[in-house]
Design an enzyme around this catalytic site. Structure first.
Site, PDB file in Angstrom:
ATOM      1  N   ARG A 148     114.042  54.446  85.234  1.00 10.50           N
ATOM      2  CA  ARG A 148     114.846  54.568  84.028  1.00 10.50           C
ATOM      3  C   ARG A 148     115.839  55.718  84.099  1.00 10.50           C
ATOM      4  O   ARG A 148     116.996  55.581  83.725  1.00 10.50           O
ATOM      5  CB  ARG A 148     113.928  54.776  82.820  1.00 10.50           C
ATOM      6  CG  ARG A 148     114.684  54.869  81.496  1.00 10.50           C
ATOM      7  CD  ARG A 148     113.833  55.519  80.419  1.00 10.50           C
ATOM      8  NE  ARG A 148     113.775  56.960  80.558  1.00 10.50           N
ATOM      9  CZ  ARG A 148     112.674  57.683  80.434  1.00 10.50           C
ATOM     10  NH1 ARG A 148     111.523  57.102  80.196  1.00 10.50           N
ATOM     11  NH2 ARG A 148     112.706  58.993  80.560  1.00 10.50           N
TER      12      ARG A 148
ATOM     13  N   HIS B  32     108.892  53.639  79.721  1.00  9.13           N
ATOM     14  CA  HIS B  32     108.085  54.821  80.005  1.00  9.13           C
ATOM     15  C   HIS B  32     106.889  54.526  80.900  1.00  9.13           C
ATOM     16  O   HIS B  32     106.252  55.442  81.409  1.00  9.13           O
ATOM     17  CB  HIS B  32     107.614  55.421  78.676  1.00  9.13           C
ATOM     18  CG  HIS B  32     107.029  56.783  78.775  1.00  9.13           C
ATOM     19  ND1 HIS B  32     105.676  57.034  78.668  1.00  9.13           N
ATOM     20  CD2 HIS B  32     107.619  57.991  78.963  1.00  9.13           C
ATOM     21  CE1 HIS B  32     105.454  58.338  78.789  1.00  9.13           C
ATOM     22  NE2 HIS B  32     106.608  58.941  78.964  1.00  9.13           N
TER      23      HIS B  32
ATOM     24  N   ARG C 175     106.309  70.794  76.425  1.00 10.07           N
ATOM     25  CA  ARG C 175     107.562  71.375  75.958  1.00 10.07           C
ATOM     26  C   ARG C 175     108.028  70.757  74.642  1.00 10.07           C
ATOM     27  O   ARG C 175     108.086  69.545  74.484  1.00 10.07           O
ATOM     28  CB  ARG C 175     108.658  71.191  77.020  1.00 10.07           C
ATOM     29  CG  ARG C 175     109.998  71.812  76.627  1.00 10.07           C
ATOM     30  CD  ARG C 175     111.038  71.609  77.700  1.00 10.07           C
ATOM     31  NE  ARG C 175     110.796  72.451  78.846  1.00 10.07           N
ATOM     32  CZ  ARG C 175     110.880  72.027  80.111  1.00 10.07           C
ATOM     33  NH1 ARG C 175     111.151  70.777  80.366  1.00 10.07           N
ATOM     34  NH2 ARG C 175     110.670  72.865  81.113  1.00 10.07           N
TER      35      ARG C 175
ATOM     36  N   HIS D 154      98.906  66.490  82.078  1.00  8.30           N
ATOM     37  CA  HIS D 154      99.811  65.445  81.616  1.00  8.30           C
ATOM     38  C   HIS D 154      99.141  64.075  81.619  1.00  8.30           C
ATOM     39  O   HIS D 154      99.724  63.105  81.125  1.00  8.30           O
ATOM     40  CB  HIS D 154     101.057  65.439  82.517  1.00  8.30           C
ATOM     41  CG  HIS D 154     102.158  64.529  82.065  1.00  8.30           C
ATOM     42  ND1 HIS D 154     102.475  63.369  82.740  1.00  8.30           N
ATOM     43  CD2 HIS D 154     103.007  64.607  81.016  1.00  8.30           C
ATOM     44  CE1 HIS D 154     103.480  62.772  82.129  1.00  8.30           C
ATOM     45  NE2 HIS D 154     103.827  63.496  81.083  1.00  8.30           N
TER      46      HIS D 154
ATOM     47  N   ARG E 283     100.900  64.986  73.972  1.00 14.05           N
ATOM     48  CA  ARG E 283     101.727  64.962  72.769  1.00 14.05           C
ATOM     49  C   ARG E 283     101.092  63.992  71.786  1.00 14.05           C
ATOM     50  O   ARG E 283     100.693  62.895  72.156  1.00 14.05           O
ATOM     51  CB  ARG E 283     103.154  64.472  73.068  1.00 14.05           C
ATOM     52  CG  ARG E 283     103.936  65.306  74.067  1.00 14.05           C
ATOM     53  CD  ARG E 283     105.369  64.804  74.160  1.00 14.05           C
ATOM     54  NE  ARG E 283     106.046  65.304  75.339  1.00 14.05           N
ATOM     55  CZ  ARG E 283     106.660  66.478  75.417  1.00 14.05           C
ATOM     56  NH1 ARG E 283     106.650  67.280  74.363  1.00 14.05           N
ATOM     57  NH2 ARG E 283     107.261  66.859  76.527  1.00 14.05           N
TER      58      ARG E 283
END
Length: 736
Positions: free
Chosen positions: A596, A624, A437, A467, A407
């Protein structure tokens, strides 16, 4: 099935009773987001932001997770989840859990935050409460700015029920012909091209001691609703009712049948714009039964798909108010710092603004001196990752750049640097993951732009999402080639890098460089690499390596030594990893997990997970980063990378986890973990029943706020570095 023994007992660790449901665990996470909006310690506009995040999260949950469960029910899938629920049982439990959350969301906004906003001179008014002057202004605004873009759609035998687009806000309107007394149903879409909240000019806003309010205005749909006569001239407006629907938005892509993956995804994106089947209807609670039934019938939904709301629909639009220039109602401003070792570097291009420094001292020389760890957003993404790629793009000694993009942002300086590198004659190869996505369209745009300048673009592997977050720069140095590598936990996106906590390692370690070379050959060619020297790569060796690391702690504990695991990640779902962690706990390994979001492991169960403690931290930044620590009988090992402990990460994605070999960096990471484990401000402790309890400082105990602590640590390190710069005018290189 794996079994575990303790005190002469045999336990089936795959028993569903030892697992929490993934979907319900996610709802618990989103509930913690909602809590931030309800917490009086959160600044006022930040509370609106958290309401918007909660709503946006929920939209995606319905578009993907609920839609998937409904498809399974339709297909009569009877397979049980690891916690023993059928798809229909999960849907039922989702609704049972979510309904009170939705009620809490809207009640808090209407009964607490709207009055609190008004008390602080931010007025979200209802149209019926406007003065005549305010109404006249908005009526004129409607005629000039809103009316031209509206399209009323009749519904009758000659006009079938119109298509309602995904996540659109609409008005269901009932009109009557005054001559025939016949009633008709119509739909008016609230256009997304206009702002959801319409501000009044300052002179028409509510005044406070002669001064205009910070903001006064009304929701767009109310301005439309009170001017419906313009849309239906000659008809009597009987009633109107806002509604909003959510559709299935997951791509149904048969990769192995696609001759051209890019074209196949573009076709699926066109279908997504239209949207899949409806999965949720949001309406106001006072909507009459006749209108409600009409919507359910035409949308082919049932009562279980309806969520009633008291107040405004679509609260994700509250993010609008974060743009108000009111710092007193937001988190204190924070500026990312530049790591001390990078504060004075020679730029690849001549600039009078850059001070002269010793020859050869640039980004690459810093990495050659020692590995470098960067921690975002506490340390600047632009001054580290973007700068690294920009240096590489313009350095005449750099021959090749290879990178994965999962991304990135719409105005990506990273992509611009890659384009510059290609234009400068460097060999540039980029794997753009088209299947990321909700970022597919953005990634297609960048892929095509990169291809136009001669970048070698690869679209990913069939059956796998790429990823991992990796960059490799190949540079010629004194008759040898050296590989510089960045491996991170987060996306190469400078916008989310300001909001997400992530880590990145810069290294020129030869074995890691060789591993990343093999990885790119695997991604771009026909290589089927089965082993790696240092890094853990999914789906090749990562699962086995993680299981081996956990089992080593089990063996040490069984042999009378200390067993210790600390891991931080976004989600823990994989049943095999969970079962192995249970075995570790039963063997006496002490385990602390910082997770998280979704967690399917039940901590604190007698004879199962008594030695496992789990916290979740939800705060200003989205946690993250992924960190994995193993005590290893005193020979500690610590890893960072892109993968969570989920089936999709370990089996269906290309992921990279890198071992930390620099002992100072390893200590820094341990300190980060320790700060998080000590958090008593935004940490929540997971209970064995799946609920969470927020920590609070004890009597006379100081507040331990991990994110604030890390902000202050970054600022202190920069301040120390600045003092050293003042004392060493001729020095360009400063240790942390």
């Amino acid at each position: 099935m794996p079994k575990s023994k303790k005190s002469g007992t045999s336990i089936n660790l795959n028993d569903p009773q030892y697992y929490l449901n993934r979907e319900l665990s996610w709802l618990e996470f989103n509930s913690r987001v909602l809590h931030e909006a309800c917490d009086q310690r959160t600044p006022l506009l930040e509370r609106l932001k958290f309401l918007a995040i909660f709503t946006s999260n929920l939209d995606e949950f319905f578009m993907v997770r609920v839609a998937g469960l409904k498809q399974q029910v339709e297909a009569k899938v009877t397979q049980l989840s690891p916690d023993g629920r059928t798809p229909q049982q999960q849907l039922d439990d989702i609704r049972f859990t979510l309904s009170p959350q939705v009620t809490k969301l809207h009640q808090h906004f209407e009964q607490v935050l709207r009055p609190l906003l008004a008390n602080n001179h931010i007025h979200i008014l209802d149209y019926i409460d406007l003065s005549d002057k305010q109404r006249n202004y908005l009526d004129n605004y409607f005629e000039e700015q809103i009316f031209p873009v509206l399209t009323p759609l009749a519904v009758d035998p000659s006009h079938p029920f119109p298509y309602i687009s995904n996540l659109s806000l609409n008005l269901a309107v009932v009109v009557k012909n005054p001559e025939t007394e016949e009633e008709f149903f119509a739909r008016v879409k609230v256009p997304k091209v206009l702002p959801r909240f319409l501000p009044l000019p300052p002179e028409l806003g509510i005044q406070h001691n002669g001064q205009p309010a910070h903001w006064t205005g009304v929701p767009l749909e109310q301005a439309i609703a009170h001017n419906l006569d313009s849309l239906f001239p000659g008809m009597n407006i009987q009633e109107y009712h806002p509604f909003r629907i959510t559709r299935d938005a997951d791509l149904a892509l048969e990769e192995d049948e696609a001759d051209d993956l890019l074209l196949a995804i573009e076709q699926e994106l066109r279908k997504r714009r239209i949207g899949g089947t409806p999965v949720r209807l949001e309406i106001q609670s006072q909507t009459p039964e006749a209108v409600r039934s009409r919507l359910l019938q035409d949308l082919e939904l049932t009562e279980s798909d309806v969520y009633e709301v008291d107040g405004l629909l679509g609260l994700r639009d509250l993010m609008y108010f974060m743009a108000l220039p009111l710092p007193e109602f937001k988190d204190p401003p924070r500026q990312s710092v530049v790591p001390s070792r990078l504060q004075w570097l020679r730029e690849p291009s001549v600039s009078s603004e850059i001070p002269e420094v010793e020859e050869g001292k640039d980004f690459f020389s810093v990495i050659r001196e020692r590995d470098l760890l960067v921690h975002h957003p506490y340390q600047s993404f632009t001054a580290t990752v973007v700068r690294f790629i920009t240096h590489a793009a313009h350095d005449p000694n750099v021959l090749a750049i290879k990178m994965t993009l999962y991304r990135t942002s719409g105005d990506s300086p990273i992509v611009n640097a890659l384009i510059a590198a290609a234009e400068n004659g460097k060999q540039v190869s980029v794997l753009v993951e088209l299947k990321a996505r909700f970022d597919e369209e953005n990634n297609i745009y960048w892929a095509r732009r990169l291809e136009r300048v001669g970048v070698h673009v690869v679209y990913g592997l069939v059956g796998l999402k790429t990823h991992c977050k990796t960059i490799m720069v190949v540079r010629r140095e004194k008759d040898r080639m050296r590989r510089y590598v960045h491996i991170g936990t987060g996306n190469y996106n400078q916008k989310t890098a300001r909001l997400y906590t992530d880590l990145g390692l810069f290294t020129c370690n030869e074995e890691i460089g060789a591993d990343i070379t093999d990885l790119f050959n695997f991604l771009t060619g026909y290589s089927r690499q089965k082993s790696y020297r240092e890094v853990l790569v999914a789906p090749v060796n990562m699962r086995d390596r993680f299981l081996a690391l956990i089992n080593r702690e089990i063996d040490n504990a069984k042999n009378g030594f200390t067993g210790r695991i600390v891991a931080k990640m976004n989600s823990l779902v994989d049943p095999q990893i969970i079962a192995t962690l249970y075995e570790a706990s039963r063997a006496g390994v002490q385990i602390d997990l910082i997770i998280r979001g979704v967690c399917c492991l039940r901590p604190g169960l007698k004879d199962i997970s008594e030695n496992i403690r789990i916290i979740s931290i939800v705060g200003r930044f989205l946690e993250h980063s992924r960190i994995f620590y193993f005590y290893n009988n005193g020979q500690e090992e610590i890893y960072i990378g892109s993968a969570d402990w989920m089936r999709r990460n370990l089996d269906r994605r290309v992921e990279v986890i890198v071992p930390i070999q620099d002992q100072d960096i390893a200590k820094d990471l341990q300190e980060i973990l320790g700060i998080m484990l000590a958090d008593n401000r935004q940490a929540w402790e997971l209970q064995g029943n799946g609920s969470y309890i927020q920590r609070h400082p004890g009597d006379r105990a100081p507040e331990a706020h991990s994110q604030k602590t890390l902000i202050n640590m970054a600022l202190r390190s920069t301040s120390i570095a600045a003092n050293l710069i003042d004392n060493k005018k001729n020095s360009f290189y400063l240790d942390n």
